[in-house]
Design a protein around this motif. Structure first.
Motif, PDB file in Angstrom:
ATOM      1  N   CYS A  70      -4.411  22.827  28.992  1.00 13.29           N
ATOM      2  CA  CYS A  70      -3.744  23.774  28.104  1.00 13.29           C
ATOM      3  C   CYS A  70      -3.259  23.026  26.862  1.00 13.29           C
ATOM      4  CB  CYS A  70      -2.567  24.414  28.828  1.00 13.29           C
ATOM      5  SG  CYS A  70      -1.623  25.555  27.823  1.00 13.29           S
ATOM      6  N   LEU A  71      -3.616  23.558  25.694  1.00 11.58           N
ATOM      7  CA  LEU A  71      -3.124  22.984  24.443  1.00 11.58           C
ATOM      8  C   LEU A  71      -1.891  23.756  23.998  1.00 11.58           C
ATOM      9  CD1 LEU A  71      -6.488  22.581  22.501  1.00 11.58           C
ATOM     10  CD2 LEU A  71      -5.259  20.851  23.821  1.00 11.58           C
ATOM     11  N   LYS A  72      -0.886  23.062  23.540  1.00 12.71           N
ATOM     12  CA  LYS A  72       0.358  23.719  23.126  1.00 12.71           C
ATOM     13  C   LYS A  72       0.314  24.236  21.700  1.00 12.71           C
ATOM     14  CE  LYS A  72       2.473  23.160  26.976  1.00 12.71           C
ATOM     15  NZ  LYS A  72       2.663  24.305  27.827  1.00 12.71           N
ATOM     16  N   LYS A  73      -0.340  23.483  20.782  1.00 14.63           N
ATOM     17  CA  LYS A  73      -0.286  23.860  19.368  1.00 14.63           C
ATOM     18  C   LYS A  73      -1.647  24.109  18.739  1.00 14.63           C
ATOM     19  CE  LYS A  73       3.953  21.312  18.477  1.00 14.63           C
ATOM     20  NZ  LYS A  73       4.602  20.293  17.680  1.00 14.63           N
ATOM     21  N   ASP A  74      -2.719  23.863  19.423  1.00 13.84           N
ATOM     22  CA  ASP A  74      -4.037  23.948  18.810  1.00 13.84           C
ATOM     23  C   ASP A  74      -4.952  24.816  19.654  1.00 13.84           C
ATOM     24  OD1 ASP A  74      -5.870  23.434  16.850  1.00 13.84           O
ATOM     25  OD2 ASP A  74      -5.904  21.266  17.136  1.00 13.84           O
ATOM     26  N   LYS A  75      -6.205  24.930  19.236  1.00 18.12           N
ATOM     27  CA  LYS A  75      -7.207  25.709  19.959  1.00 18.12           C
ATOM     28  C   LYS A  75      -8.446  24.856  20.150  1.00 18.12           C
ATOM     29  CE  LYS A  75      -5.751  30.123  18.046  1.00 18.12           C
ATOM     30  NZ  LYS A  75      -5.489  31.033  19.103  1.00 18.12           N
ATOM     31  N   PHE A  76      -9.161  25.115  21.253  1.00 16.19           N
ATOM     32  CA  PHE A  76     -10.429  24.448  21.475  1.00 16.19           C
ATOM     33  C   PHE A  76     -11.477  25.030  20.537  1.00 16.19           C
ATOM     34  CE2 PHE A  76      -8.311  23.821  25.568  1.00 16.19           C
ATOM     35  CZ  PHE A  76      -8.477  22.450  25.713  1.00 16.19           C
ATOM     36  N   LYS A  77     -12.380  24.201  20.067  1.00 18.62           N
ATOM     37  CA  LYS A  77     -13.479  24.646  19.209  1.00 18.62           C
ATOM     38  C   LYS A  77     -14.585  25.179  20.117  1.00 18.62           C
ATOM     39  CE  LYS A  77     -11.338  22.879  15.642  1.00 18.62           C
ATOM     40  NZ  LYS A  77      -9.966  23.091  15.847  1.00 18.62           N
ATOM     41  N   TRP A  78     -14.415  26.396  20.566  1.00 12.12           N
ATOM     42  CA  TRP A  78     -15.315  27.006  21.548  1.00 12.12           C
ATOM     43  C   TRP A  78     -16.514  27.618  20.842  1.00 12.12           C
ATOM     44  CZ3 TRP A  78     -15.238  26.037  26.453  1.00 12.12           C
ATOM     45  CH2 TRP A  78     -15.962  26.831  27.338  1.00 12.12           C
ATOM     46  N   PRO A  79     -17.741  27.361  21.321  1.00  9.38           N
ATOM     47  CA  PRO A  79     -18.935  27.917  20.667  1.00  9.38           C
ATOM     48  C   PRO A  79     -19.077  29.417  20.930  1.00  9.38           C
ATOM     49  CG  PRO A  79     -19.562  26.638  22.591  1.00  9.38           C
ATOM     50  CD  PRO A  79     -18.080  26.484  22.422  1.00  9.38           C
ATOM     51  N   LYS A  80     -18.516  30.235  20.053  1.00 12.27           N
ATOM     52  CA  LYS A  80     -18.517  31.688  20.224  1.00 12.27           C
ATOM     53  C   LYS A  80     -19.806  32.326  19.732  1.00 12.27           C
ATOM     54  CE  LYS A  80     -14.943  31.975  17.741  1.00 12.27           C
ATOM     55  NZ  LYS A  80     -13.858  32.404  16.894  1.00 12.27           N
ATOM     56  N   LYS A  81     -20.386  31.772  18.685  1.00 10.59           N
ATOM     57  CA  LYS A  81     -21.558  32.386  18.052  1.00 10.59           C
ATOM     58  C   LYS A  81     -22.843  31.756  18.583  1.00 10.59           C
ATOM     59  CE  LYS A  81     -18.972  33.428  13.925  1.00 10.59           C
ATOM     60  NZ  LYS A  81     -18.764  33.170  12.522  1.00 10.59           N
ATOM     61  N   HIS A  82     -23.021  31.805  19.870  1.00 14.43           N
ATOM     62  CA  HIS A  82     -24.201  31.240  20.512  1.00 14.43           C
ATOM     63  C   HIS A  82     -25.015  32.374  21.108  1.00 14.43           C
ATOM     64  CE1 HIS A  82     -26.636  28.572  22.969  1.00 14.43           C
ATOM     65  NE2 HIS A  82     -26.167  27.579  22.252  1.00 14.43           N
ATOM     66  N   ASP A  83     -26.329  32.256  21.037  1.00 17.82           N
ATOM     67  CA  ASP A  83     -27.209  33.320  21.529  1.00 17.82           C
ATOM     68  C   ASP A  83     -27.132  33.509  23.041  1.00 17.82           C
ATOM     69  OD1 ASP A  83     -28.023  33.649  18.948  1.00 17.82           O
ATOM     70  OD2 ASP A  83     -29.844  32.455  19.168  1.00 17.82           O
ATOM     71  N   LEU A  84     -26.956  32.433  23.770  1.00 21.73           N
ATOM     72  CA  LEU A  84     -26.955  32.497  25.225  1.00 21.73           C
ATOM     73  C   LEU A  84     -25.553  32.694  25.782  1.00 21.73           C
ATOM     74  CD1 LEU A  84     -29.364  29.493  25.862  1.00 21.73           C
ATOM     75  CD2 LEU A  84     -29.955  31.920  25.813  1.00 21.73           C
ATOM     76  N   ALA A  85     -25.459  33.416  26.898  1.00 21.19           N
ATOM     77  CA  ALA A  85     -24.164  33.631  27.554  1.00 21.19           C
ATOM     78  C   ALA A  85     -23.723  32.393  28.327  1.00 21.19           C
ATOM     79  CB  ALA A  85     -24.238  34.834  28.483  1.00 21.19           C
ATOM     80  N   THR A  86     -24.694  31.587  28.763  1.00 22.69           N
ATOM     81  CA  THR A  86     -24.413  30.333  29.452  1.00 22.69           C
ATOM     82  C   THR A  86     -24.981  29.208  28.605  1.00 22.69           C
ATOM     83  OG1 THR A  86     -24.539  31.403  31.616  1.00 22.69           O
ATOM     84  CG2 THR A  86     -24.750  29.012  31.571  1.00 22.69           C
ATOM     85  N   ILE A  87     -24.139  28.262  28.234  1.00 19.02           N
ATOM     86  CA  ILE A  87     -24.536  27.176  27.346  1.00 19.02           C
ATOM     87  C   ILE A  87     -24.540  25.876  28.132  1.00 19.02           C
ATOM     88  CG2 ILE A  87     -23.957  25.941  25.223  1.00 19.02           C
ATOM     89  CD1 ILE A  87     -22.308  28.529  24.481  1.00 19.02           C
ATOM     90  N   ASN A  88     -25.671  25.186  28.119  1.00 21.20           N
ATOM     91  CA  ASN A  88     -25.795  23.907  28.811  1.00 21.20           C
ATOM     92  C   ASN A  88     -25.479  22.792  27.827  1.00 21.20           C
ATOM     93  OD1 ASN A  88     -27.383  21.421  29.645  1.00 21.20           O
ATOM     94  ND2 ASN A  88     -27.501  22.680  31.474  1.00 21.20           N
ATOM     95  N   ILE A  89     -24.511  21.949  28.169  1.00 22.50           N
ATOM     96  CA  ILE A  89     -24.161  20.810  27.321  1.00 22.50           C
ATOM     97  C   ILE A  89     -24.218  19.549  28.170  1.00 22.50           C
ATOM     98  CG2 ILE A  89     -22.728  22.204  25.778  1.00 22.50           C
ATOM     99  CD1 ILE A  89     -20.258  20.969  27.166  1.00 22.50           C
ATOM    100  N   ASP A  90     -24.213  18.400  27.514  1.00 18.20           N
ATOM    101  CA  ASP A  90     -24.185  17.157  28.284  1.00 18.20           C
ATOM    102  C   ASP A  90     -22.735  16.672  28.417  1.00 18.20           C
ATOM    103  OD1 ASP A  90     -23.525  15.749  25.931  1.00 18.20           O
ATOM    104  OD2 ASP A  90     -25.609  15.225  25.527  1.00 18.20           O
ATOM    105  N   GLU A  91     -22.571  15.618  29.183  1.00 19.16           N
ATOM    106  CA  GLU A  91     -21.223  15.122  29.471  1.00 19.16           C
ATOM    107  C   GLU A  91     -20.515  14.623  28.215  1.00 19.16           C
ATOM    108  OE1 GLU A  91     -19.047  12.173  32.680  1.00 19.16           O
ATOM    109  OE2 GLU A  91     -21.158  12.669  32.952  1.00 19.16           O
ATOM    110  N   GLU A  92     -21.272  14.042  27.298  1.00 19.28           N
ATOM    111  CA  GLU A  92     -20.683  13.567  26.049  1.00 19.28           C
ATOM    112  C   GLU A  92     -20.120  14.734  25.238  1.00 19.28           C
ATOM    113  OE1 GLU A  92     -21.816  10.496  22.462  1.00 19.28           O
ATOM    114  OE2 GLU A  92     -23.434  11.665  23.375  1.00 19.28           O
TER     115      GLU A  92
END
Length: 122
Positions: A70-92
């Motif tokens: 949980c962030l107290k003062k900021d927001k995560f840069k979440w990929p909202k404008k992605h074509d897929l409902a499930t996004i595969n990313i790597d550990e990095e």
């Protein structure tokens, strides 16, 4: 975040989820919406509506683990404008996301595309 597991894959659920959901509710999203196997060894990442909270769910062969940030003062840069409902990313990319870096604007360097040092010196 120093991971103490080696996930086989990391999947983001693009749409925000109701954070009253606990393990059972998130597991249902993984199986029914994301169409992924919970026992695959993958790590599943969910974001709140306000983008200030993340939940990470994985199965460690003995039970489910749920990690919460949980962030107290900021927001995560979440990929909202992605074509897929499930996004595969790597550990990095997961580490970047947890540090607040916009992963949709950043691509990791593929080690197979790096030039060996011996060729750089020639």
């Amino acid at each position: 975040m120093k991971m103490f597991i080696q996930p086989s894959a990391v999947y983001l659920h693009r749409d925000p989820v109701d954070f009253r959901k606990q393990i059972d509710g998130l597991a249902a999203i993984v199986e029914l919406t994301m169409k992924e196997l919970l026992s695959s060894g993958a790590l599943f990442v969910f974001c709140s509506n306000q983008r200030n909270k993340l939940k990470l769910l994985y199965w460690d062969k003995t039970g489910f683990c749920l990690w919460y940030k949980c962030l107290k003062k900021d927001k995560f840069k979440w990929p909202k404008k992605h074509d897929l409902a499930t996004i595969n990313i790597d550990e990095e990319q997961l580490h970047w996301l947890l540090r607040g870096i916009d992963i949709s604007a950043t691509n990791p360097i593929k080690t197979s595309s790096l030039t060996p040092l011996s060729k750089c010196l020639l």
